[in-house]
Design an enzyme around this catalytic site. Structure first.
Site: not given
Ligand code: NAP
Length: 302
Positions: A53, A97, A120
């Site tokens: 990422k 994450q 997200d």
């Protein structure tokens, strides 16, 4: 031979488009888009995902504000970090994450992210917006799958879709996105009886069970479209002195299934790169909104 749905190629095209958007808005915004990826603990796969990422951010000109905390970090301390990023005007997107180490409650962490910076799309408010069909950041993996389908000319309207898996990260938002695109959706999970009877009916099958190669040739109908979300590292075979890269596989036996279906995503190179690309889409679109720029990415947010 089936059509290989090439996530790597589409992700590259999206990166080019985002790079153009950033270059066009940079002088008015006065700063580049910023993304903070928060990693807690030492899960090795997460290390690879976070690094991918950050590399993608660097490629297109998104500034990284990531932080890596030890697995022993108390929950309030992680929340404090998130609050500091919420207040940081250079940060447009924040992502925690997953998975988190045992003992750290993901719900509290996700809820502490400013929903406006939720890269997200997993904040309760943004999942609610998805449910109600309101605009907002979308969960990256299912949004990436929707982009992969549409750019390959695969319409889901009226299709019988089966999603295997009901996690908040993938299965649930996937089912909602397919439903809002007018597919007729069934969700299967670990307590589903006779999975094979369901999957065989699917014109579109999305597999996000996290079980290596549970879907074989007999599970799919001819000419179905199969999306494999799973990603697993197979044990390395080889001599200790000649270490080899671990082989990856998905939830679907690609070699068995590919010749029977109309289209399929490979692992690697299918859904994975699209997840990263959609994280960038969410971040750049947040930046455009935070900086009062024109918003040109709506077609990518299902
Ligand atoms: P998860 O949270 O473990 O959820 C797995 C889901 O599959 C659960 O709903 C579970 O049912 C269901 N399931 C498990 N075994 C099953 C079986 N035998 N038959 C039917 N359903 C079954 O996993 P996740 O976060 O959704 O991720 C799924 C997979 O996708 C993992 O391999 C993950 O690494 C991968 N992934 C890949 C990407 C990418 O970018 N490529 C992104 C995210 C995740 P219950 O609800 O009943 O437990």
């Amino acid at each position: 031979m089936s059509l290989k749905l090439d996530g790597r190629k589409l992700a590259k095209e999206l990166e080019d488009r985002l790079q153009f958007e950033i270059a066009s808005g940079l002088s008015k915004a006065g700063r580049p888009p910023g993304l903070a990826v928060i990693r807690v603990g030492e899960d090795p796969a997460s290390g690879v995902y976070v690094s991918n990422k950050e590399k993608a951010c660097a490629r297109i000109g998104v500034a990284s504000f990531g932080t890596h905390l030890p697995s022993t970090t108390p929950l309030p301390e992680v929340i404090q970090k998130i609050q500091a990023l919420n207040a940081n005007e250079k940060v447009d997107g924040i992502l925690v994450q997953l998975p988190l180490p045992a003992g750290i409650d993901s719900t509290s962490l996700l809820m502490s992210i400013d929903p406006e910076k939720d890269a997200d799309g997993l904040h309760t408010l943004n999942l609610g917006k998805l449910l109600k069909g309101e605009s907002g950041p979308r969960s990256c993996t299912p949004a990436g799958i929707m982009a992969l389908l549409s750019t390959n000319g695969i319409s889901v309207e009226g299709k019988r879709a089966v999603v295997v898996g009901r996690s908040i990260l993938v299965g649930q938002p996937m089912a909602l996105m397919l439903q809002s695109a007018n597919a007729t959706v069934t969700v299967a999970h670990s307590k589903t009886k006779d999975l094979i009877d369901l999957t065989r009916q699917a014109e579109l099958l999305v597999v996000a069970a996290g079980r290596p190669q549970i879907i074989g040739r007999d599970h799919v109908r001819s000419n179905a479209v199969v999306i494999d979300v799973g990603i697993h590292r197979l044990p390395c075979v080889g001599l200790e002195e000649q270490p080899q890269k671990p082989k990856l596989c998905g939830d679907v036996c690609f070699n068995e299934v590919a010749s029977k279906v109309a289209a399929i995503t490979p692992v690697p190179g299918g859904v994975g790169p699209m997840t990263v690309a959609m994280l960038l889409v969410n971040t750049v679109s947040r930046w455009q909104q935070h900086c009062g720029l024109s918003f040109n990415l709506g077609d990518l947010l299902p």
